[in-house]
Scaffold this motif. Structure first.
Motif, mmCIF file in Angstrom:
data_model
loop_
_atom_site.group_PDB
_atom_site.id
_atom_site.type_symbol
_atom_site.label_atom_id
_atom_site.label_comp_id
_atom_site.label_asym_id
_atom_site.label_seq_id
_atom_site.Cartn_x
_atom_site.Cartn_y
_atom_site.Cartn_z
ATOM 1 N N PRO A 8 6.216 7.359 17.673
ATOM 2 C CA PRO A 8 4.998 8.189 17.147
ATOM 3 C C PRO A 8 4.817 9.377 17.941
ATOM 4 N N ARG A 9 4.624 10.383 17.192
ATOM 5 C CA ARG A 9 3.899 11.496 18.182
ATOM 6 C C ARG A 9 2.567 11.856 17.865
ATOM 7 N N GLY A 10 1.915 12.443 18.686
ATOM 8 C CA GLY A 10 0.581 12.388 18.680
ATOM 9 C C GLY A 10 -0.361 11.877 19.497
ATOM 10 N N SER A 67 -0.839 8.576 20.115
ATOM 11 C CA SER A 67 -1.028 7.230 20.203
ATOM 12 C C SER A 67 -0.850 6.718 21.743
ATOM 13 N N THR A 92 -1.596 10.392 14.314
ATOM 14 C CA THR A 92 -0.099 10.344 14.565
ATOM 15 C C THR A 92 1.076 10.481 13.548
ATOM 16 N N THR A 101 5.418 9.794 13.061
ATOM 17 C CA THR A 101 6.755 9.076 13.328
ATOM 18 C C THR A 101 7.727 10.220 13.207
#
Ligand code: SAM
Ligand code: SF4
Length: 374
Positions: A17-19, A21, A323, A325
């Motif tokens: 995940p990016r963001g 999380s 988030t 991915t």
């Protein structure tokens, strides 16, 4: 295998995940189902693919006047990468409909080729495009010939000055030319409009009249908090109820009984007003259909069937997710189709129940509509 970080990956083909999380583990308790199912008994069969974060308009409810920093070209999915991910979605993940969006998808020089390649996939999905139509007059026929099935054109007003105010560009004529060209070659053309009080809301019935005369299905979309200026407010937006009131001045709307089947728009048959207001509806002819997408005041999250790919290849399970991915990094690092499909399934298994706009503590996503892909 090590987990890759953001940006171009160097080691392992795993999605993460990016963001915001904080690197937490992705959910692993999901069932062994082929499709994109989530914990709330929904299955995503409708994919929105953002082809670019760039745009030639600056709509006030979407982008700031000065534009947004654009992604470096090599951060955006190539034609081959898009087609590969769409192929995985349709062959392995039970996706049936694919809509290309952006930013402005017509800014992709290879749009016709992307459509052609996706139309040639063995599990061909239904292919559609959401566009501001600037330049569509030069490409509508090629897009249809390449396999595009349907087009939605965004048009908020027919008044050139209001258009220039809302889009911050004086391009009404170009949009209308694109829309006319689309109408010549596509069987289904829909028009999307966002209303703003004191700007175009009072002309909603005029826009509907114009669309009905041309056989376009108009859909009014409630403005969502996805603007770059963060100026949205629940009290200043035009609600679905207000849209119905604005249209009732000229038309009678009769709710469509057909099941919505996951469609975001509530559809109404449009009738002329009979004598004495709406009471004469049985005797008046049906003029067409109008849709209202009430994402804010009458959310339809429980029936959401959507998954999204951002222009840089991130899976976003909801417009309001915080988030994403990343699939593009693993794809470029050599992940197999089945690894990418599995990462996509895991991302969707983590989808929230709803957008949570009414919940205390709701925060607007950092990304704007143009950057997510509307
Ligand atoms: N540029 C193309 C266009 O305008 O059609 C495609 C991308 S645009 C983000 C897709 C749709 O999102 C458009 O119909 C636009 O009106 C809508 N949209 C943009 N910002 C919005 C917002 N804050 N709330 C509701 N709809 C929005
Ligand atoms: Fe561009 Fe579409 Fe956003 Fe308008 S709504 S700024 S045309 S991406």
């Amino acid at each position: 295998m090590a987990v890759v970080s953001l940006g171009l990956p160097t080691v392992a083909p795993q999605a993460r995940p990016r963001g915001g999380s904080g690197g937490r583990a992705l959910p692993t308790d999901r069932p062994d189902a082929p499709g994109l199912v989530d914990r709330f008994d929904r299955a995503a069969t409708d994919l929105r693919v953002s082809l670019t974060d760039r745009c030639n308009l600056r709509c006030t409810y979407c982008m700031p006047a000065e534009g947004l920093p654009t992604l470096p070209r090599d951060a955006v999915m190539t034609r081959e990468e898009i087609v590969r991910l769409v192929g995985i979605a349709t062959r392995d993940l039970e996706v049936r409909q694919v809509r290309f969006t952006g930013g402005e998808p017509l800014l992709r020089g290879d749009l016709v080729e992307i459509v052609r390649d996706c139309a040639a996939l063995p599990d061909r999905p239904e292919l559609s495009l959401t566009t501001n139509a600037v330049g569509l007059d030069h490409r509508a026929r090629a897009l249809r010939d390449a396999g595009l099935d349907r087009v939605n054109v965004s048009l908020d007003t027919l008044d050139p000055d209001t258009f220039a105010t809302m889009a911050r560009r004086p391009f009404l004529e170009r949009t209308l030319a694109g829309l006319a060209a689309a109408a010549e070659v596509f069987d289904v053309v829909k028009v999307n409009a966002v209303l703003v009080h004191g700007v175009n809301a009072e002309h909603a019935a005029d826009l509907l009249t114009w669309c009905l005369e041309r056989g376009f299905e108009l859909r009014f979309i409630e403005q969502m908090p996805l603007d770059a200026d963060h100026s949205w407010s629940r009290t200043s937006m035009v609600t679905a109820a207000q849209v119905r009131d604005l249209l009732a001045e000229r038309f009678t709307l009769v709710p469509d009984d057909a099941p919505r089947d996951g469609a975001p728009a509530e559809r109404f048959a449009v009738l002329t007003r009979g004598p004495g207001g709406g009471s004469g509806q049985a005797a008046t002819p049906r003029l067409g259909t109008v849709g209202i997408i009430a994402s804010v005041t009458e959310p339809f999250c429980a029936d959401c069937r959507r998954t999204r790919l951002t222009a840089e290849g991130g899976v976003r399970s909801c417009l309001f997710a915080h988030t994403e991915t990343d699939l593009l990094g693993p794809l470029r690092a050599g992940a197999s189709d089945s690894e990418l499909a599995d990462a996509w399934r895991t991302a969707m298994w983590g989808k929230g129940a709803g957008h949570g706009m009414s919940a205390p503590g709701f925060t607007q996503p950092e990304r704007t509509m143009s950057a997510i892909g509307g």
